[in-house]
Design an enzyme around this catalytic site. Sequence first.
Site, short mmCIF file in Angstrom:
data_model
loop_
_atom_site.label_atom_id
_atom_site.label_comp_id
_atom_site.label_asym_id
_atom_site.label_seq_id
_atom_site.Cartn_x
_atom_site.Cartn_y
_atom_site.Cartn_z
N LYS A 110 0.83 -1.19 0.00
CA LYS A 110 0.00 0.00 0.00
C LYS A 110 0.88 1.25 0.00
CE LYS A 110 -4.65 0.82 1.47
NZ LYS A 110 -5.76 0.49 2.31
N LYS A 190 -1.57 -14.29 -8.80
CA LYS A 190 -2.22 -14.91 -7.64
C LYS A 190 -3.69 -14.51 -7.59
CE LYS A 190 -2.71 -13.54 -3.31
NZ LYS A 190 -2.52 -13.05 -1.96
N LYS A 193 -8.93 -11.01 -4.37
CA LYS A 193 -10.00 -10.05 -4.59
C LYS A 193 -9.43 -8.70 -5.01
CE LYS A 193 -14.13 -8.52 -2.59
NZ LYS A 193 -14.10 -7.44 -1.63
#
Length: 323
Positions: A110, A190, A193
């Site tokens: 992030k 991978k 979501k």
Amino acid sequence: MRVLSGIQPTGQIHWGNYFGAVRQYIELQKHDAALYFIADLHALTTVRNPADLRRNVTNAALDLLALGLDPEKATLYVQSDIPEVAELTWLLMTVTQMHLLEKCHAYKDKKAKGIAADAGLFTYPVLMAADILLYDSNLVPVGQDQIQHIEVTRDVAQRFNTIYEREVFVLPEPYVVQSLAKVPGLDGEKMSKSYNNTIEVFMEPKQLRKKIMSIKTDSKGVADVKAPETCSVFTLFKLFASEDQQAALAAKYRAGGMGYGEAKQTLYDQAMAVFGPAFDRRAQLAASPDTVRDVLREGAKKARVKATEVLARAREACGLGGR
Ligand code: TYM
């Protein structure tokens, strides 16, 4: 052996969650103590709508029960139903070194993207350590992306034990099935979501077919010889198929004359055969919400007995209470 693992109620369970973790939950539930929980406190770092969160928690419970989690064998509970976990998180926070958290990937990713992180995201691994340590867990079935968090858990537990000069916490081990540890998504990355590349376990057949048909492949034509090893369709098919079924499909890839459409149809048929019965079970369970609520309430009651015992041990070690 005490087994424990958790899953975030952030949406529907996808194939990565199932093969990487949930299938192992079910296999390990015959152990003396298997505890599985729905990590709603963790989900607060991303789900900020109360109605969504409540619905997601119920859905996660339905998914797990439909897939074979058996409340007669394993304890299923909701993380926030055990308030002891929040107190233990604080105790652990006081011995967690910043550098351990700074290198954790959820926070690092992030930050690398220039997105401001909340303290909740930064300290997420400490709550996870509390989840695990609060139940004297030995074995934690997870996918590859969670191994780092279990290493942090071990470091934090060890540091607490060293500082307070006693074996307050049991050091857990990850349980990872290598061939299932990193299930690829529609784009070959991978399945996650946050990458928007998931295939959900419980989907209407039409939707499922559409998703499977959208799996990225190379541009080889029907007649061309193809390589199963590097194809996402084949990698996903392997998750469901026996050795013989895998060998049969691999031979078709190598022979040429089979298009990717046909390989995808084979994958679809296999997925329907494997998840079909769970789909029906889920519909039945969804029709009796009281049963699910009772399972979660009973689960929390059972889990809390152990949580209370371990928290008392930790409080006593660091000199809280007992006056
Ligand atoms: P979560 O909810 O992201 O994922 C649940 C489980 O699914 C696994 N998984 C995968 N495995 C293989 N391939 C993939 N593509 C894939 N995607 C997800 C994850 O590794 C995980 O095992 N922080 C945890 C929840 C948690 C937890 C805990 C787990 C909270 N406290 C204590 C274990 C112990 C998480 O976000 O998982």
